[in-house]
Write an enzyme that holds these catalytic residues in place. Structure first.
Site, PDB file in Angstrom:
ATOM      1  N   THR A 152      -4.456  -2.136  -0.398  1.00  0.00           N
ATOM      2  CA  THR A 152      -2.964  -2.663  -0.763  1.00  0.00           C
ATOM      3  C   THR A 152      -2.179  -3.403   0.197  1.00  0.00           C
ATOM      4  OG1 THR A 152      -2.539  -0.248  -0.311  1.00  0.00           O
ATOM      5  CG2 THR A 152      -2.749  -0.628  -2.753  1.00  0.00           C
ATOM      6  N   THR A 189      -7.054  11.076   2.863  1.00  0.00           N
ATOM      7  CA  THR A 189      -6.252   9.873   2.849  1.00  0.00           C
ATOM      8  C   THR A 189      -6.119   9.429   1.696  1.00  0.00           C
ATOM      9  OG1 THR A 189      -6.195   7.844   4.041  1.00  0.00           O
ATOM     10  CG2 THR A 189      -8.483   8.510   3.193  1.00  0.00           C
ATOM     11  N   ASN A 400       8.408  -1.928   3.270  1.00  0.00           N
ATOM     12  CA  ASN A 400       8.277  -1.034   2.231  1.00  0.00           C
ATOM     13  C   ASN A 400       9.495  -1.415   1.412  1.00  0.00           C
ATOM     14  OD1 ASN A 400       6.603   1.500   2.521  1.00  0.00           O
ATOM     15  ND2 ASN A 400       6.879   0.914   4.197  1.00  0.00           N
ATOM     16  N   THR A 405       8.319  -6.283  -4.719  1.00  0.00           N
ATOM     17  CA  THR A 405       8.860  -7.622  -4.984  1.00  0.00           C
ATOM     18  C   THR A 405       7.701  -8.727  -4.720  1.00  0.00           C
ATOM     19  OG1 THR A 405       9.640  -8.051  -2.658  1.00  0.00           O
ATOM     20  CG2 THR A 405      11.176  -7.309  -4.425  1.00  0.00           C
TER      21      THR A 405
END
Length: 405
Positions: A152, A189, A400, A405
């Protein structure tokens, strides 16, 4: 910028474990964001999962199914399917059922995993549309592509591999993980997948994973936030021509345990090295505790302090912040006159105050390094614990603040 983390090393294929990657375009077109993993029939599967009460729908489902027969693991990125209630659970079940139909297995044999934005509906149709391509891509050699497919906010893929020989037979352990923020695992994790071709009874495998996670994934933190989606899986395909490991003893188990622990440690520390905005890799070592828990309490108080983490970013040897964190860690009857604190090999505080030999130049030299060890000697007993963390940079806030966005 990942600290001391370079290209992936060789990730050895694990006989009986295949990985396939495809693009569903969940957050952006063309991104490979769906990973299907196939376990050989008869594989043992173990898992450890987040303790967050708002655990994601795929976590709820995977926890229910992991003790049964498992043939497929289905992972999507870009959407966590967390905070989505009953519709989220229905969507997780639907994607598993769709994969099961295509693969010709029972839907109970499919475990779902998701990572990404919390609170948004899972784009089921997009995921379903990518499943056949992922199945067509299945290969034992796809570890590196899968490591990229589960990312990610990670800047680099994370993986590790070990091999050892027992009675002339080579045994392989290979694993990948993802995670860069919202990291303070309470079991493992963000997402981790480790496979071996050893044959291991499910109960032994579960205990092995729990022990390995406690010494690796459960000792890392970036920001103190335990995710809703944390999962780590250990799969034993049984394809190595060796007897089944049915108890936690003997030379074969010892060799496997060492390999699993090493893989877990490497991919766990890689998460810290790739922490969001991280410029420092920080080891917090606490020795001389009366109990392991008080060592952890002190270690996490230091690792989670925004004042310490920003000082690390600024390379500022503001040792008073470390003393303050140790003092508020909640250790009962803490005698500060027995405490010594070190930056690297430099003693910065002794017997509760500034060390007589310490100079700011010494501290600044250590803090300027990319890899820093903060060592705290409590002088209370024989217990020790080590935690790995990062600094707190402008980039962490930016990543963050702009995550959705």
């Amino acid at each position: 910028m990942a600290v001391g983390l370079g290209p992936l090393s060789t990730l050895h294929p694990v006989p009986g474990f295949e990985l396939g990657i495809a693009s569903a375009g969940i957050k952006r077109p063309g991104r490979k964001d769906v990973v299907v993993m196939r376990c050989a029939e008869g594989s043992s599967v173990a898992g450890v999962f987040t303790l967050n009460a708002f655990c994601a729908a795929p976590v709820i489902l995977a926890k229910k199914r992991v003790s049964g027969s498992v043939r497929y693991l289905l992972t999507n990125t870009g959407n966590a399917n967390a905070g989505t209630g009953e519709p989220g659970l229905h969507n997780a079940m639907r994607t598993c059922a769709s994969l099961a139909r295509l693969a010709g297995v029972d839907e109970s044999e499919v475990l779902p995993f998701s990572t990404g934005v919390i609170g948004e509906p899972l784009p089921v149709e997009k995921i379903e549309g990518a499943l056949q391509a992922a199945l067509d891509n299945l290969s034992e050699s796809n570890w590196a592509d899968a490591a990229t497919g589960i990312m990610t906010t990670d800047t680099l893929p994370k993986g590790a591999s070990r091999q050892f020989t027992h009675e002339g037979v080579t045994v392989t352990v290979t694993g990948i993980s993802k995670g860069a923020g919202m990291i303070k695992p309470n079991m493992a994790t963000m997402l981790g997948y480790i496979a071996t071709d050893a044959k291991v009874a499910q109960g032994v495998l579960q205990d092995l994973l729990r022990d390995a996670a406690n010494k690796s994934f459960n000792r890392i933190t970036i920001d103190g936030d335990t995710s809703t989606n944390d999962c780590c899986m250990l799969i034993a395909t049984g394809k190595a021509a060796l007897p089944e490991i049915t108890q936690a003893s003997g030379a074969l188990f010892a060799a496997l345990k060492q390999a699993v622990f090493e893989v877990c440690m490497e991919v766990a520390q890689a998460i810290v090295r790739d922490g969001e905005g991280a410029t420092k890799f920080v080891t917090v070592q606490v020795n001389g505790g009366a109990t392991h828990q008080e060592c952890l309490d002190v270690g996490y108080a230091v690792a989670h302090s925004p004042l310490i983490k920003t000082a690390l970013f600024a390379s500022d040897p503001n040792w008073g912040r470390i003393l303050a964190a140790v003092g508020r860690a909640g250790v009962a009857q803490l005698d500060v006159s027995k405490i010594d604190v070190f930056l690297g090999d430099v003693c910065i505080a002794s017997k509760g105050c500034r060390a007589a030999t310490y100079t700011e130049e010494q501290g600044a030299a250590v803090m300027a390094e990319e890899e820093i060890t903060i060592r705290i000697e409590l002088g209370r007993g024989t217990c020790s614990e080590t935690i790995w963390t990062t600094d707190l940079s402008h980039e962490y806030v930016k990543i963050n603040a702009e995550y959705r966005t």
